[in-house]
Design a protein around this motif. Sequence first.
Motif, PDB file in Angstrom:
ATOM      1  N   SER A 151       0.828  -1.208   0.000  1.00 13.56           N
ATOM      2  CA  SER A 151       0.000   0.000   0.000  1.00 13.56           C
ATOM      3  C   SER A 151       0.860   1.255   0.000  1.00 13.56           C
ATOM      4  CB  SER A 151      -0.918   0.017   1.225  1.00 13.56           C
ATOM      5  OG  SER A 151      -1.722  -1.122   1.221  1.00 13.56           O
ATOM      6  N   LEU A 152       1.920   1.242   0.833  1.00 15.01           N
ATOM      7  CA  LEU A 152       2.787   2.428   0.889  1.00 15.01           C
ATOM      8  C   LEU A 152       3.482   2.672  -0.441  1.00 15.01           C
ATOM      9  CD1 LEU A 152       4.527   2.402   4.372  1.00 15.01           C
ATOM     10  CD2 LEU A 152       3.103   4.185   3.400  1.00 15.01           C
ATOM     11  N   THR A 153       3.941   1.578  -1.076  1.00 13.45           N
ATOM     12  CA  THR A 153       4.601   1.725  -2.379  1.00 13.45           C
ATOM     13  C   THR A 153       3.637   2.349  -3.376  1.00 13.45           C
ATOM     14  OG1 THR A 153       5.836  -0.281  -1.899  1.00 13.45           O
ATOM     15  CG2 THR A 153       5.871   0.459  -4.179  1.00 13.45           C
ATOM     16  N   ALA A 154       2.417   1.788  -3.433  1.00 13.69           N
ATOM     17  CA  ALA A 154       1.442   2.279  -4.412  1.00 13.69           C
ATOM     18  C   ALA A 154       1.089   3.749  -4.151  1.00 13.69           C
ATOM     19  CB  ALA A 154       0.192   1.412  -4.368  1.00 13.69           C
ATOM     20  N   ILE A 155       0.855   4.081  -2.882  1.00 13.24           N
ATOM     21  CA  ILE A 155       0.485   5.473  -2.547  1.00 13.24           C
ATOM     22  C   ILE A 155       1.647   6.413  -2.867  1.00 13.24           C
ATOM     23  CG2 ILE A 155      -0.086   7.046  -0.636  1.00 13.24           C
ATOM     24  CD1 ILE A 155      -1.655   4.648   0.609  1.00 13.24           C
ATOM     25  N   LEU A 159       1.672   9.625  -5.349  1.00 15.44           N
ATOM     26  CA  LEU A 159       1.998  10.971  -4.867  1.00 15.44           C
ATOM     27  C   LEU A 159       3.205  11.529  -5.606  1.00 15.44           C
ATOM     28  CD1 LEU A 159       1.415  10.563  -1.020  1.00 15.44           C
ATOM     29  CD2 LEU A 159      -0.003  11.813  -2.646  1.00 15.44           C
ATOM     30  N   LEU A 160       4.221  10.674  -5.825  1.00 22.13           N
ATOM     31  CA  LEU A 160       5.427  11.150  -6.514  1.00 22.13           C
ATOM     32  C   LEU A 160       5.137  11.513  -7.966  1.00 22.13           C
ATOM     33  CD1 LEU A 160       8.216   8.837  -5.084  1.00 22.13           C
ATOM     34  CD2 LEU A 160       8.006  11.293  -4.821  1.00 22.13           C
ATOM     35  N   LEU A 161       4.307  10.672  -8.622  1.00 19.55           N
ATOM     36  CA  LEU A 161       3.973  10.971 -10.022  1.00 19.55           C
ATOM     37  C   LEU A 161       3.154  12.257 -10.102  1.00 19.55           C
ATOM     38  CD1 LEU A 161       3.188   7.426 -11.491  1.00 19.55           C
ATOM     39  CD2 LEU A 161       5.254   8.778 -11.732  1.00 19.55           C
ATOM     40  N   GLY A 162       2.279  12.460  -9.111  1.00 16.98           N
ATOM     41  CA  GLY A 162       1.493  13.701  -9.054  1.00 16.98           C
ATOM     42  C   GLY A 162       2.418  14.897  -8.910  1.00 16.98           C
ATOM     43  N   LEU A 163       3.408  14.752  -8.033  1.00 18.04           N
ATOM     44  CA  LEU A 163       4.367  15.835  -7.794  1.00 18.04           C
ATOM     45  C   LEU A 163       5.197  16.103  -9.062  1.00 18.04           C
ATOM     46  CD1 LEU A 163       5.599  17.694  -5.569  1.00 18.04           C
ATOM     47  CD2 LEU A 163       7.270  15.901  -5.178  1.00 18.04           C
ATOM     48  N   LEU A 164       5.602  14.995  -9.699  1.00 17.26           N
ATOM     49  CA  LEU A 164       6.393  15.120 -10.937  1.00 17.26           C
ATOM     50  C   LEU A 164       5.608  15.902 -11.996  1.00 17.26           C
ATOM     51  CD1 LEU A 164       8.971  14.009 -12.484  1.00 17.26           C
ATOM     52  CD2 LEU A 164       7.451  12.254 -13.349  1.00 17.26           C
ATOM     53  N   SER A 165       4.323  15.553 -12.165  1.00 21.65           N
ATOM     54  CA  SER A 165       3.501  16.259 -13.164  1.00 21.65           C
ATOM     55  C   SER A 165       3.373  17.724 -12.794  1.00 21.65           C
ATOM     56  CB  SER A 165       2.093  15.668 -13.252  1.00 21.65           C
ATOM     57  OG  SER A 165       2.150  14.314 -13.323  1.00 21.65           O
ATOM     58  N   PHE A 166       3.232  17.992 -11.490  1.00 24.89           N
ATOM     59  CA  PHE A 166       3.108  19.375 -11.053  1.00 24.89           C
ATOM     60  C   PHE A 166       4.382  20.153 -11.397  1.00 24.89           C
ATOM     61  CE2 PHE A 166       3.728  22.687  -7.826  1.00 24.89           C
ATOM     62  CZ  PHE A 166       2.620  23.478  -8.116  1.00 24.89           C
ATOM     63  N   LEU A 167       5.537  19.507 -11.149  1.00 25.57           N
ATOM     64  CA  LEU A 167       6.811  20.171 -11.462  1.00 25.57           C
ATOM     65  C   LEU A 167       6.935  20.406 -12.966  1.00 25.57           C
ATOM     66  CD1 LEU A 167       9.281  18.351  -9.034  1.00 25.57           C
ATOM     67  CD2 LEU A 167       8.394  20.673  -8.871  1.00 25.57           C
ATOM     68  N   ILE A 168       6.467  19.407 -13.747  1.00 30.67           N
ATOM     69  CA  ILE A 168       6.506  19.576 -15.213  1.00 30.67           C
ATOM     70  C   ILE A 168       5.651  20.791 -15.594  1.00 30.67           C
ATOM     71  CG2 ILE A 168       5.813  18.542 -17.429  1.00 30.67           C
ATOM     72  CD1 ILE A 168       6.572  15.811 -16.263  1.00 30.67           C
ATOM     73  N   TYR A 169       4.522  20.941 -14.902  1.00 30.38           N
ATOM     74  CA  TYR A 169       3.644  22.083 -15.184  1.00 30.38           C
ATOM     75  C   TYR A 169       4.365  23.403 -14.876  1.00 30.38           C
ATOM     76  CZ  TYR A 169       0.023  25.557 -14.788  1.00 30.38           C
ATOM     77  OH  TYR A 169      -0.698  26.706 -14.931  1.00 30.38           O
ATOM     78  N   THR A 170       5.061  23.436 -13.718  1.00 29.37           N
ATOM     79  CA  THR A 170       5.732  24.693 -13.354  1.00 29.37           C
ATOM     80  C   THR A 170       6.841  25.030 -14.361  1.00 29.37           C
ATOM     81  OG1 THR A 170       7.295  23.574 -11.908  1.00 29.37           O
ATOM     82  CG2 THR A 170       5.304  24.426 -10.861  1.00 29.37           C
ATOM     83  N   ARG A 171       7.443  23.990 -14.984  1.00 25.81           N
ATOM     84  CA  ARG A 171       8.523  24.233 -15.942  1.00 25.81           C
ATOM     85  C   ARG A 171       8.007  24.544 -17.341  1.00 25.81           C
ATOM     86  NH1 ARG A 171      12.729  25.753 -14.055  1.00 25.81           N
ATOM     87  NH2 ARG A 171      13.980  24.965 -15.756  1.00 25.81           N
ATOM     88  N   THR A 172       6.859  23.909 -17.731  1.00 22.90           N
ATOM     89  CA  THR A 172       6.415  24.047 -19.130  1.00 22.90           C
ATOM     90  C   THR A 172       5.167  24.909 -19.275  1.00 22.90           C
ATOM     91  OG1 THR A 172       4.959  22.109 -19.012  1.00 22.90           O
ATOM     92  CG2 THR A 172       7.261  21.711 -19.657  1.00 22.90           C
ATOM     93  N   GLY A 173       4.370  24.993 -18.213  1.00 28.32           N
ATOM     94  CA  GLY A 173       3.131  25.777 -18.283  1.00 28.32           C
ATOM     95  C   GLY A 173       2.031  25.099 -19.089  1.00 28.32           C
ATOM     96  N   ALA A 181      -1.459  16.122 -12.911  1.00 31.00           N
ATOM     97  CA  ALA A 181      -1.075  16.159 -11.487  1.00 31.00           C
ATOM     98  C   ALA A 181      -2.313  15.980 -10.607  1.00 31.00           C
ATOM     99  CB  ALA A 181      -0.380  17.474 -11.171  1.00 31.00           C
ATOM    100  N   GLY A 182      -3.414  16.620 -10.998  1.00 34.18           N
ATOM    101  CA  GLY A 182      -4.665  16.493 -10.240  1.00 34.18           C
ATOM    102  C   GLY A 182      -5.200  15.073 -10.294  1.00 34.18           C
ATOM    103  N   TYR A 183      -5.179  14.494 -11.484  1.00 31.21           N
ATOM    104  CA  TYR A 183      -5.688  13.134 -11.717  1.00 31.21           C
ATOM    105  C   TYR A 183      -4.911  12.124 -10.853  1.00 31.21           C
ATOM    106  CZ  TYR A 183      -6.954   9.177 -14.905  1.00 31.21           C
ATOM    107  OH  TYR A 183      -7.402   8.011 -15.465  1.00 31.21           O
ATOM    108  N   VAL A 184      -3.601  12.143 -11.007  1.00 29.48           N
ATOM    109  CA  VAL A 184      -2.749  11.153 -10.341  1.00 29.48           C
ATOM    110  C   VAL A 184      -2.578  11.492  -8.848  1.00 29.48           C
ATOM    111  CG1 VAL A 184      -0.415  10.211 -10.322  1.00 29.48           C
ATOM    112  CG2 VAL A 184      -1.552  10.613 -12.485  1.00 29.48           C
ATOM    113  N   GLY A 185      -2.252  12.767  -8.601  1.00 30.77           N
ATOM    114  CA  GLY A 185      -1.954  13.189  -7.224  1.00 30.77           C
ATOM    115  C   GLY A 185      -3.159  13.063  -6.303  1.00 30.77           C
ATOM    116  N   LEU A 186      -4.343  13.451  -6.800  1.00 29.16           N
ATOM    117  CA  LEU A 186      -5.528  13.368  -5.922  1.00 29.16           C
ATOM    118  C   LEU A 186      -5.896  11.916  -5.617  1.00 29.16           C
ATOM    119  CD1 LEU A 186      -7.886  16.256  -7.092  1.00 29.16           C
ATOM    120  CD2 LEU A 186      -6.501  16.120  -5.044  1.00 29.16           C
ATOM    121  N   HIS A 187      -5.625  11.014  -6.563  1.00 27.67           N
ATOM    122  CA  HIS A 187      -5.824   9.589  -6.261  1.00 27.67           C
ATOM    123  C   HIS A 187      -4.899   9.180  -5.107  1.00 27.67           C
ATOM    124  CE1 HIS A 187      -8.198   8.776  -9.944  1.00 27.67           C
ATOM    125  NE2 HIS A 187      -8.630   7.755  -9.229  1.00 27.67           N
TER     126      HIS A 187
END
Length: 520
Positions: A151-155, A159-173, A181-187
């Motif tokens: 469970s911890l691995t999956a969560i 969370l990490l993939l959500g964070l990664l997408s968010f960082l990609i957003y801050t870099r690329t807009g 990030a919302g899709y993956v991170g909120l899950h």
Amino acid sequence: MHIKDEGLWRAVPENITELNINNYRQVWSNTLPITEGIVGKSGGFLTKINITNNSGQTWFLIPNANFLDIARATWITNSKQEEEVIDFSQFHNSSAPQLLHFQVLPIQVDGETNTSIWLYVSAKHFPTLVSLTLYSSADFYRYQTMNNSLSLTAISIMLLLGLLSFLIYTRTGHRIAITCAGYVGLHGVGWAAASGLVNDLFSEIQINWSYAGMYIFPFAIACACQFVSDLFECKNQHLKLAKFLNILTIICTFLGLSMALISFQLSFYVSHILAMIWILVTLSVSVIMMSKKDFRAKYFLIGNLLYSFSLAYYMAAHNKMFGALDNPEAVVLIALSVDCLCIILCLSEWFKLKQIEFNRHFYLSRIDPLTQLGNRYALNETLSNLGEHYFIVYIDFDGLKAINDKYGHAEGDKLIEKGAKLISNLIKPKGTTFRVGGDEFICVLSTSTYADLLSLQQIISQSLIEINSQLKAFWAEAGLSFGIANNQQGNTASECLSLADSEMYKYKQLKIRVETAKQI
Ligand SMILES: Nc1nc2c(ncn2[C@@H]2O[C@H](COP(=O)(O)OP(=O)(O)OP(=O)(O)O)[C@@H](O)[C@H]2O)c(=O)[nH]1
């Protein structure tokens, strides 16, 4: 050991607020066992487990319930005849081991025989049959390790993939990165709450966060709708689908907001219906996109197929017909984390296509469509990256206007194409040719030594005179004029360029004077 739910529990009336053995005994004698099980019910329930012979080791009892507001075990010790209580609910679980998704009762009744343990559980909703599983220490720790690590691995992945997408957003807009990030991170956030991880990490918070997963889910799906819309460029290419996804986004957001006002039980069913609708949507969209040869859908299809199978298993685990199925939460979580990985692969596919598109536009914006030679933009790039020894040739065709006027523009085009081909073939081994105007060409050539440069300049001049004759063989009016300047003559590339231009002009004037003299 597994104790089935059927007939195990008795409902504790709401007016019983004092949780002690006297009250338990009273409820026990005044109520009947619930034979159909407490799946789908809410409120407080009581049961009694008799321990006839305790070996002295610690046993672990796990009620099959994801949400427990109150979980208490009470018994009378044989030795002291005192009432002993273990509170193993979400907020008071310091004495109980951490087990994601569940609460655990450690039973350690040293030397006790013939003890009855009263078990009281209360929740806003019991979505499954609340059976009890009794583990020996070794079995429990094995189960705990497997359950918690999966469970911890999956969560963490989510969370990490959500964070990664968010960082990609801050870099690329790019909007797609934030919807991802919302899709993956909120899950990830939803499952961190639903599994009890948030409560385990922040035990001082007196809110049962395991319910929050259901409230977060509609918002995750709202983001997912927008992600799908961005992924397949629906606003430009699939207008109907874009509209449908927008409506679904609004519905999900509305459901998410209104869940705070309805009972948790209803929210639970709404979220599960939404999950089923979402699976149907994703599978249909991916199949339609695959049939249109849009291969961004391939990862989306794989991930969602996996997720849908796990969801079917999860739903079956919540259904009386199938009884207690093993580890439904861990199965969904693992499938979901793989699904999230697939979603990130979809995102990377989107970026890959954008890169290809950008490269294409970049290429086209630097290429002259008639001759396939570089244009002025491409020339400027070459001029800003010149080596130590170089020279520039400025070429202007003669007679293009006359050919256009006499034979038409198509014939003029042929002159441009033919001339461009002859020039670029000549220049190719040592440099590049650019078309910078209707009948104007610039060649940039470089050599490793100055001596080579002078000899190459000589060869090119000679060859251009030959090309002039070749053109004349096709069109009597045609020809070319050229001027050459090297980096010893001009300090900068632009100086060389103007020198070559004025040399070309002088050459053209000379040719005109010679022609005029011939005619006289
Ligand atoms: N067919 C054709 N004509 C073009 C193209 N681009 C520009 N032209 C024409 O080429 C002609 C160039 O005219 P000028 O600069 O006087 O060239 P010229 O007739 O070769 O005369 P000089 O350069 O003075 O020797 C103009 O009439 C333009 O309309 C093209 O892509 N195709």
